[in-house]
Design a protein around this motif. Structure first.
Motif, mmCIF file in Angstrom:
data_model
loop_
_atom_site.group_PDB
_atom_site.id
_atom_site.type_symbol
_atom_site.label_atom_id
_atom_site.label_comp_id
_atom_site.label_asym_id
_atom_site.label_seq_id
_atom_site.Cartn_x
_atom_site.Cartn_y
_atom_site.Cartn_z
ATOM 1 N N UNK A 59 0.957 -1.255 0.137
ATOM 2 C CA UNK A 59 0.055 0.221 0.100
ATOM 3 C C UNK A 59 0.903 1.077 0.101
ATOM 4 N N UNK A 60 0.609 2.229 -1.047
ATOM 5 C CA UNK A 60 0.947 3.534 -0.999
ATOM 6 C C UNK A 60 -0.077 4.524 -1.078
ATOM 7 N N UNK A 61 0.104 5.585 -0.160
ATOM 8 C CA UNK A 61 -1.058 6.632 -0.385
ATOM 9 C C UNK A 61 -0.838 7.228 -1.749
ATOM 10 N N UNK A 62 -2.067 7.974 -1.866
ATOM 11 C CA UNK A 62 -2.040 8.707 -3.391
ATOM 12 C C UNK A 62 -1.163 9.759 -3.564
ATOM 13 N N UNK A 130 8.859 -2.256 -1.962
ATOM 14 C CA UNK A 130 7.941 -1.457 -1.381
ATOM 15 C C UNK A 130 7.130 -1.661 -0.222
ATOM 16 N N UNK A 131 6.616 -3.096 -0.379
ATOM 17 C CA UNK A 131 6.043 -3.392 0.784
ATOM 18 C C UNK A 131 6.819 -3.738 2.216
ATOM 19 N N UNK A 132 7.948 -4.136 2.045
ATOM 20 C CA UNK A 132 8.688 -4.198 3.015
ATOM 21 C C UNK A 132 9.496 -2.898 3.595
ATOM 22 N N UNK A 133 9.604 -1.824 2.581
ATOM 23 C CA UNK A 133 10.288 -0.774 3.144
ATOM 24 C C UNK A 133 9.916 -0.125 4.503
ATOM 25 N N UNK A 134 10.527 0.054 5.616
ATOM 26 C CA UNK A 134 10.247 0.220 6.677
ATOM 27 C C UNK A 134 11.378 1.423 7.161
ATOM 28 N N UNK A 139 9.167 6.067 3.539
ATOM 29 C CA UNK A 139 8.306 6.774 2.385
ATOM 30 C C UNK A 139 9.430 7.120 1.316
ATOM 31 N N UNK A 140 10.532 7.746 1.184
ATOM 32 C CA UNK A 140 11.500 8.035 0.351
ATOM 33 C C UNK A 140 11.781 6.663 -0.436
ATOM 34 N N UNK A 146 9.394 3.075 -6.583
ATOM 35 C CA UNK A 146 8.112 3.128 -7.416
ATOM 36 C C UNK A 146 8.393 4.030 -8.800
ATOM 37 N N UNK A 147 9.300 5.078 -8.631
ATOM 38 C CA UNK A 147 9.722 5.959 -9.627
ATOM 39 C C UNK A 147 10.512 5.101 -10.602
#
Ligand code: ATP
Length: 604
Positions: A59-62, A130-134, A139-140, A146-147
Motif C-alpha cells: 500500500x502506498x498513499x495517493x 515497496x511492501x517491506x520498506x520500513x 516513504x522516500x 516506484x519511480x
C-alpha cells in the motif's frame, strides 16, 4: 513473462462485463504462462502479492504515488494533483502525463530502451521491496522504487502499477472468476467444485493455481486443511420458527446457544504458536492474546484448528455481555488496557483439524466429541452449551434458556452422517434462529454501501442516506436492495465520511449493478447490519431482477441501521441475493404490491 503481456490481459478483462468472457480470457492467459510464475500472476490479477491472510499489505498513499509519478514524468505537481482530483484514479493520471510528454517530445518515454521489457518477476520484486520498506526513510524509499518502476514502464504498464500500489486494481478477477479460469485452463467444468474446495480449505488462490498447473487435479485433491492456512468458515441458513427448524432437521438435531461475539478460527501449532483468524482472515491474535495462550495450555492435541465465539464477560458476575463490549478488543491501539479491562471467554463449537487428521469430513457428532475430549475445559476455554433436541417443544425450551443466558438465539446442527464441515458454504446443516425473528419477519441483513446521497436539513453538509447492496456471488456483482437513511445517530453521521473513505467515484463501480443513482458512488468495502420490515418486489432495485417477476427486483422496506458496522465481514461475505430470495420466500406475500422504490425513500 513480460509484464506488458499481463497488462494487456488486464485491458482485455476491463473491456468486458461478462464473467464468462473474463474467465476465458484468464484461462487462455494462464495456459500460456510459465507454471512457476502462475502463483504470482494470480495474486497480481487481484492487486496483491500474497494470499489474503498474509499479514502485510502492499500500500502506498495517493500522495506518495503522485510524487513518484511527478518525478518520473517531470510533470507539474499542481497539474498532477488536479488530474487526480478530477479522475480519482492515479492510473489515469500517469497515462495522461506520460502521453503529454510523448506529444511534446520533451521526454522520449516510449523510446527509452528498457520500455516494455519489465518482467513479471521484476514487478513482483520491486513491489515486494515497496511492501517491506520500513524505518525512518521508508516513504522516500517507496517513492524511489516506484519511480524506478514507472521509468521502465509503458503508459499502460504504469497505469496498472499505479492502481495496484494504491489498492485500486479492479479488473474483475475475483476468486470465483479465477477458479472458473483455472477449471477451464487445466481441468473440466465438472471438476470445478473440487478446485473450489481446495480454495475453501486454504484461502490461497495462488497456491491452488500453482498446484493445478504443476500437478493437475490429482494434486488438487490432495490439498487439505493445514495449520497456519485459514479455512473458509461454514455458515448457517435461517428459518422463521423453531418448529420448522426441528422439522427441517428430520425431527432430531443438536441445538447450541448462539453466542453474540466475535468468531475466531484458532490455529494451534506444534511449536506452541497459536494464531487466531477472524472470518475475514485478519490476524486477531494481538486482540485476544489471553485466549491464544489459554487455548495452547488447555489443548491436548499437539496441533489443531478449532472455531469458537469470543464473548466479553462481566468481571464480577461472569454474565455474558453484549457484542458491543467485546468490540473493545478489536481496536488498534490501547490493546493492553482492553485486555485488562474486557475479560473474555471463547465458546468453542467446532474442530477442523487435529494431529494430522482433517476433521472437516467427519459428521458433527464426531467432531463435537473430539473437540470436547481434546481440551481441558475451564477458565477462558469453554464449549458452547448444547442439547440434543427431539421435538419442537424441546427446541422452544432450549431457545428460552439461550435467551435468558443472554445469547442471541440458537444454532441447530444436523446429526446426519453427511453433517460434515462445509468450508465456505451456507446450508441447512446449520440453521440459526435468533430472538429478533420474533419481532421482525426476517433476519437482519449485512449490506454493503455502494453509494451515498447528500443530506438535507439537519443533515446538510453530510451524507444523509446510503445506497445499500447485497452480493451476488454468481455474477460477482453488488446489487442494490434499499436506500438506507434511518438508524444513524449523530456520532455515526459525523463519522460516516471517515468510515466510507475518500475512494469516491463519479461513475458506478464495475462491481456494482444499480439503477438508483446516488450523489456519489463507493467501491463496495463497508458492511453495515440492517433490519427491515419486509422484502418486497421493487421496480428500482436490482437484486434478483427478473427472477420472481419480470421487470422487478427485490427491495427491503423500512430499513434501519442497527448501529453495528460489520467490520468482521468482507464485502463478499455480505448477505447474498440468494439469501434474500429465500427470506422473501419465507414471508407471507399479502402486501406484494410494487412499492415505488422499495418503499424506503420515506425513511430518510
Ligand atoms: P449472524 O450475523 O447471524 O451472526 P453471520 O452471517 O455472521 O450471521 P451465520 O453463519 O449466519 O453468520 O451465523 C453463525 C454465526 O454465529 C457464526 O459466524 C458465529 O460467529 C456465530 N455463532 C455463535 N454461536 C455459535 C455456535 N454455537 N455455532 C456456530 N456459530 C455460532
Amino acid at each position: 513473462m513480460l509484464y506488458s503481456d499481463l497488462a494487456s490481459t488486464f485491458d482485455r478483462l476491463e473491456s468486458t462485463g461478462s464473467r464468462l468472457e473474463m474467465a476465458s480470457i484468464l484461462a487462455e492467459f494462464f495456459r500460456g504462462a510459465d507454471k512457476s510464475e502462475l502463483r504470482d500472476i494470480v495474486y497480481l490479477c487481484q492487486g496483491k502479492l500474497h494470499p489474503d491472510f498474509y499479514p502485510s499489505v502492499l500500500g502506498m498513499s495517493d500522495k506518495l504515488v503522485l510524487k513518484a509519478i511527478v518525478e518520473a514524468t517531470f510533470a507539474d505537481e499542481k497539474k498532477a494533483e488536479q488530474l487526480l482530483i478530477k479522475s480519482g484514479d492515479p492510473g489515469e493520471v500517469v497515462v495522461t502525463l506520460m502521453g503529454k510528454k510523448k506529444q511534446t517530445n520533451l521526454f522520449a518515454f516510449d523510446a527509452a530502451p528498457e520500455k516494455g521489457e519489465l518482467s513479471v518477476g521484476d514487478v513482483v520484486k520491486s513491489l515486494g521491496q515497496i511492501e517491506k520498506a520500513s524505518g525512518k526513510r521508508s516513504q522516500d524509499k517507496k517513492i524511489e522504487i516506484f519511480k524506478g518502476l514507472i521509468t521502465k514502464s509503458t503508459p499502460n504498464e504504469a497505469k496498472y502499477l499505479s492502481r495496484m500500489v494504491t489498492g485500486r486494481m479492479r479488473v474483475g478477477a475475483g476468486d470465483m472468476t479465477i477458479l472458473d479460469a483455472l477449471a477451464e485452463a487445466f481441468a473440466t467444468k465438472e471438476e470445478r467444485p473440487e478446485i473450489e474446495r481446495a480454495f475453501n480449505v486454504t484461502c490461497d488462490i495462488g497456491l491452488v493455481a500453482q498446484t493445478i498447473a504443476e500437478g493437475g487435479m490429482d494434486s488438487i485433491r490432495e490439498i487439505g486443511v493445514r495449520v497456519g492456512s485459514p479455512v473458509k468458515v461454514m455458515l448457517a441458513e435461517r428459518l422463521p420458527s423453531v418448529s420448522e427448524l426441528v422439522e427441517k432437521m428430520g425431527g432430531k438435531c443438536a441445538m447450541e446457544y448462539k453466542y453474540d461475539g466475535i468468531r475466531v478460527q484458532a490455529h494451534i501449532s506444534r511449536d506452541g504458536n497459536v494464531k487466531l483468524f477472524s472470518r475475514r482472515l485478519e490476524d486477531l491474535t494481538p486482540n485476544f492474546p489471553d485466549i491464544a495462550q489459554s487455548l495452547r495450555t488447555r489443548c491436548n492435541f499437539a496441533e489443531a484448528i478449532i472455531e469458537g465465539e469470543c464473548v466479553a464477560i462481566h468481571p464480577e458476575t461472569g454474565f455474558m455481555l453484549p457484542f458491543q463490549t467485546v468490540t473493545h478488543r478489536r481496536k488498534k491501539h490501547g490493546m493492553d488496557e482492553a485486555v485488562r479491562d474486557v475479560p473474555v471467554r471463547i465458546f468453542m463449537f467446532d474442530i477442523l483439524y487435529a494431529d494430522g487428521n482433517d476433521m472437516t469430513s467427519l459428521p458433527y457428532p464426531e467432531r463435537r466429541k473430539a473437540l470436547e475430549s481434546g481440551f481441558s475445559l475451564g477458565g477462558m476455554v469453554q464449549m458452547t452449551t448444547m442439547k440434543i433436541v427431539e421435538s419442537p417443544e424441546d427446541g422452544e425450551r432450549f431457545f428460552a434458556s439461550a435467551v435468558s443466558a443472554r445469547c442471541e438465539g440458537i444454532m441447530a446442527k444436523s446429526l446426519a452422517p453427511e453433517s460434515v464441515y462445509r468450508a465456505g458454504s451456507r446450508g441447512f446443516l446449520w440453521i440459526k434462529y435468533k430472538k429478533d425473528y420474533q419481532q421482525a419477519l426476517t433476519d437482519s441483513f449485512d449490506l454493503v454501501v455502494v453509494g451515498a446521497f447528500y443530506g438535507m436539513g439537519k443533515r446538510a453538509g453530510k451524507y444523509g442516506a446510503l445506497l445499500m447492496a447485497a452480493f451476488d456471488p454468481e455474477e460477482g456483482l453488488f446489487e442494490t436492495v434499499c436506500k438506507l437513511g434511518t438508524g444513524f445517530d449523530d456520532e455515526f453521521l459525523d463519522g460516516m465520511a471517515g468510515l466510507l473513505g475518500d475512494d469516491i467515484s463519479e461513475t458506478m463501480p464495475r462491481s456494482v449493478d444499480a439503477e438508483m443513482v446516488p450523489d456519489v458512488w463507493f467501491e463496495p468495502t463497508v458492511v453495515l447490519e440492517v433490519v427491515a420490515a419486509e422484502i418486497t418486489l421493487s421496480p428500482i432495485h436490482t437484486a434478483a431482477r427478473d427472477l420472481i417477476k419480470e421487470g422487478s427486483g427485490l427491495g427491503i422496506r423500512f430499513p434501519r441501521f442497527t448501529g453495528r458496522v460489520r467490520d468482521d465481514k468482507a464485502p463478499e461475505q455480505a448477505t447474498t441475493v440468494d439469501e434474500i430470495v429465500r427470506m422473501y420466500g419465507m414471508q407471507s406475500h399479502d402486501s406484494d404490491g410494487l412499492s415505488s422504490e422499495g418503499g424506503n425513500a420515506r425513511e430518510e
